[in-house]
Design a protein around this motif. Structure first.
Motif, PDB file in Angstrom:
ATOM      1  N   ARG A  34       0.677  -0.948   0.128  1.00 17.69           N
ATOM      2  CA  ARG A  34      -0.168   0.305  -0.259  1.00 17.69           C
ATOM      3  C   ARG A  34       0.522   1.123  -0.085  1.00 17.69           C
ATOM      4  N   TRP A  35       1.573   1.061   0.340  1.00 15.43           N
ATOM      5  CA  TRP A  35       2.922   2.453   0.764  1.00 15.43           C
ATOM      6  C   TRP A  35       3.414   2.651  -0.548  1.00 15.43           C
ATOM      7  N   GLN A  92       0.895   6.959  -6.653  1.00 14.21           N
ATOM      8  CA  GLN A  92      -0.652   8.486  -6.561  1.00 14.21           C
ATOM      9  C   GLN A  92       0.748   9.457  -6.526  1.00 14.21           C
ATOM     10  N   SER A  93       0.894   9.428  -4.930  1.00 17.49           N
ATOM     11  CA  SER A  93       1.068  11.240  -5.423  1.00 17.49           C
ATOM     12  C   SER A  93       2.015  11.774  -5.636  1.00 17.49           C
ATOM     13  N   LEU A  94       2.598  10.796  -6.038  1.00 20.10           N
ATOM     14  CA  LEU A  94       4.367  11.243  -7.020  1.00 20.10           C
ATOM     15  C   LEU A  94       3.828  11.812  -8.268  1.00 20.10           C
ATOM     16  N   ASP A  95       2.989  11.143  -8.383  1.00 18.42           N
ATOM     17  CA  ASP A  95       1.883  11.194  -9.903  1.00 18.42           C
ATOM     18  C   ASP A  95       0.651  12.573 -10.490  1.00 18.42           C
ATOM     19  N   VAL A 116       7.004  14.071  -0.575  1.00 22.24           N
ATOM     20  CA  VAL A 116       6.129  12.734  -0.915  1.00 22.24           C
ATOM     21  C   VAL A 116       6.407  11.969  -0.185  1.00 22.24           C
ATOM     22  N   LEU A 117       7.777  10.683  -0.311  1.00 24.04           N
ATOM     23  CA  LEU A 117       7.898   9.308  -0.551  1.00 24.04           C
ATOM     24  C   LEU A 117       7.219   9.248   1.237  1.00 24.04           C
ATOM     25  N   PHE A 118       7.718  10.444   2.253  1.00 24.30           N
ATOM     26  CA  PHE A 118       7.813  10.079   4.198  1.00 24.30           C
ATOM     27  C   PHE A 118       6.602  10.521   3.638  1.00 24.30           C
ATOM     28  N   ASP A 119       5.576  11.376   3.827  1.00 24.97           N
ATOM     29  CA  ASP A 119       4.213  11.339   3.189  1.00 24.97           C
ATOM     30  C   ASP A 119       3.238  10.331   3.272  1.00 24.97           C
ATOM     31  N   VAL A 140       0.223   4.498   7.818  1.00 24.89           N
ATOM     32  CA  VAL A 140       0.588   4.577   8.911  1.00 24.89           C
ATOM     33  C   VAL A 140      -1.122   4.827   9.205  1.00 24.89           C
ATOM     34  N   THR A 141      -1.408   6.071   9.235  1.00 28.19           N
ATOM     35  CA  THR A 141      -2.104   6.610   9.772  1.00 28.19           C
ATOM     36  C   THR A 141      -3.387   6.666   9.261  1.00 28.19           C
TER      37      THR A 141
END
Length: 553
Positions: free
Chosen positions: A12-13, A19-22, A194-197, A203-204
């Motif tokens: 999922r990560w 998705q976020s990088l896109d 972005v990757l750490f976000d 996680v949350t």
């Protein structure tokens, strides 16, 4: 709130990263001002993470049974698909994380702390001359923060990394004068955030991709408001001098000796800059350099081992697009009924909209997704006949609003995969749609399902619990219940055998949510015995309406 990251959550990560990088790609490309005009850091990061996710989705179940094994597959996929310095650095960060967590089934907070520290160390070591104010600085700040975090809770460790990365990103203009002059932060560092976000979001339980898309849209609107049109700062590949006109990358195998990689690095430093020669610890290396003498860069690789997948890019070829209501030329949108199938499509760069409610209310959500792509030309690939009407309605509304939208009806998810495989945004839009439609139509489809009630079929009666084999929507065999592994195996092999009677070179299998793992192994053994010339590709499809969906091309 997750207490640990198991294999499914690691996946999922990876999906959230893609998705976020896109969503952030355009914004990251636009702020890359260090220093050669090119502007593709966001694109390079996205390509690298897509390669990592694609490797994971193609891996057999036994190769991703634990969190550590899953991370190892991601790391190797990122290395083989790395683009630009940013991609190389991310691949080494993932390698460090994977090596630190190789023995774990699920990642707890203390192990995540150690993994981030190890990953940052390898990422920094990937560059021949690390530069302060770039993405390695942001990674090092995250590593320092998790080391200082007193809590061992997974959420707190992830939060420390994400918070420190964002703070370090804000400081990059003070570390690099070229960033301060342009009034931007470092592009690669922005990708790290972005990757750490995305990790913190998994996680949350927060929707990272949605938040990223909203943030990117707001930033684009702010740039338009400030300057009358969207900024087009087309810039460098993470580091280096504008004295060098080309970027050369290749994979290196069969390295000739222990010192060969070090010698290759020294040779490349002598002919260019932005040099990285990094490996996966198992004999595969990725090589990257900016230079003017392409031949010398490749010849140095030949002296060190066996280069493959050689890629050359000329910085001057980067071109800015005219500002318009459309941020990109082409997009493919696919409705999906399962998260596993959605993940598979996301790894191929497809925009996915989940079918969560009834089909009746789906058209409006699909229209929103089409509009949100900000693409001038959109191809919609509904994966089953029930969704075609909703897709038609959404396309009519989008066309009325000025977008070019075409619906290519597909009767099965395997036809969608065939269409996506031939999608090429470099072709004319009309030619691309024709190619996708032809690929979908040429893919014969089969299914293995369990009968839910007694019925009369074309080949006779069946009872509830019997296993049915279908080809192109018609029942072609019935295996008496119960639907145990043996009955499912016989039905699957029987369907494949009959479908290959008409010829075929590739069999694609999508395992349903209830499919036993043995089913894929039995299909592989059957094809090896009966049709050794035929290739088999197996994915987790996650569908609930069929134990197995098959495609033959």
């Amino acid at each position: 709130m997750l207490q640990a990251l198991d294999a499914a959550q690691v996946r999922r990560w990876a999906v959230a990263c893609v998705q976020s990088l896109d969503a952030h790609r355009e914004a990251i490309d636009g702020i890359n001002v260090y220093p050669v005009p090119d502007g593709d850091t966001g694109s390079n990061l996205l390509h690298t993470m897509r390669a990592a996710l694609d490797a994971l989705l193609r891996a057999p179940a036994r190769a991703r049974a634990s969190a550590g094994a899953t991370l190892a597959v991601l790391a190797r996929g990122a290395l083989t698909g790395a683009r630009g310095n940013s991609g190389v650095i991310v691949s080494q960060f993932l390698r460090g994380v994977a090596e630190e967590l190789a023995d774990v089934d699920a990642v707890l907070g203390p192990r995540l702390r150690d993994a981030v520290v190890r990953g940052a160390r390898l990422a920094t070591g990937a560059m021949a001359e690390p530069v302060a104010g770039t993405m390695v600085t942001v990674l090092e700040a995250a590593a320092t923060a998790v080391g200082d975090e007193p809590s061992d809770a997974l959420q707190d460790v992830a939060a420390a990394a994400a918070t420190a990365a964002a703070a370090a990103l804000d400081k990059t203009p003070a570390q690099l004068a070229v960033l301060a002059d342009a009034g931007v932060v470092d592009a690669g560092g922005r990708g790290v955030v972005v990757l750490f976000d995305a990790l913190y979001a998994v996680v949350t339980g927060r929707p990272a991709a949605l938040a990223a898309a909203q943030r990117a849209t707001a930033e684009r609107a702010a740039r338009v408001s400030a300057g009358g049109q969207e900024s087009s700062l087309y810039t460098s590949r993470e580091s280096g001098s504008d004295a060098f006109a080309y970027e050369v990358m290749y994979l290196l195998e069969q390295v000739t000796g222990d010192d060969a990689a070090d010698h290759l690095r020294d040779v490349l430093v002598g002919i260019g800059d932005s040099v990285s020669v990094v490996g996966d610890g198992a004999g595969l290396w990725t090589v990257h350099v900016h230079c003017n003498d392409i031949g010398a860069a490749v010849e140095a690789g030949i002296d060190a081992g066996r280069p493959r997948q050689i890629r050359v890019a000329r910085f001057a070829d980067a071109a800015s697009a005219e500002a318009s209501r459309f941020a990109r030329d082409r997009a493919v949108v696919v409705p999906s009924r399962s998260s596993e199938f959605a993940d598979l499509l996301i790894s191929e760069g497809v925009t996915v909209v989940m079918v969560e409610d009834g089909v009746e209310s789906f058209a409006y959500r699909l229209l929103e997704t089409i509009t949100a792509t900000a693409a001038a030309h959109v191809t919609v690939l509904p994966a089953d006949p029930e969704l075609v009407e909703a897709a038609d309605e959404a396309s009519i509304r989008a066309v009325a609003a000025g977008q070019d939208v075409v619906v290519v009806p597909c009767a099965s998810p395997v036809q969608v995969l065939a269409a996506v495989a031939v999608h090429d945004p470099r072709r004319r839009a009309g030619d691309d749609v024709v190619a996708m439609a032809e690929a979908a139509a040429a893919t014969r489809r089969g299914e293995v399902v369990v009968a839910t009630e007694a019925a009369i079929t074309w080949i006779g009666a069946c009872d509830a619990g019997d296993v049915l084999g279908l080809a192109d929507g018609e029942v072609m065999l019935i295996e008496p219940g119960p639907a145990d592994v043996a009955a499912l195996d016989r039905a699957a092999c029987g369907v494949v055998k009959r479908m290959l009677g008409m010829g075929g070179e590739l069999v694609t299998a999508l395992l349903g949510a209830e499919a036993p793992d043995e089913l894929a192994m039995e299909l592989e053994d059957f094809l090896r015995r009966e049709h050794p010339e035929t290739e088999l590709v197996v994915y987790q499809g996650g569908q609930h309406n069929a134990v197995l969906v098959l495609g033959v091309e």
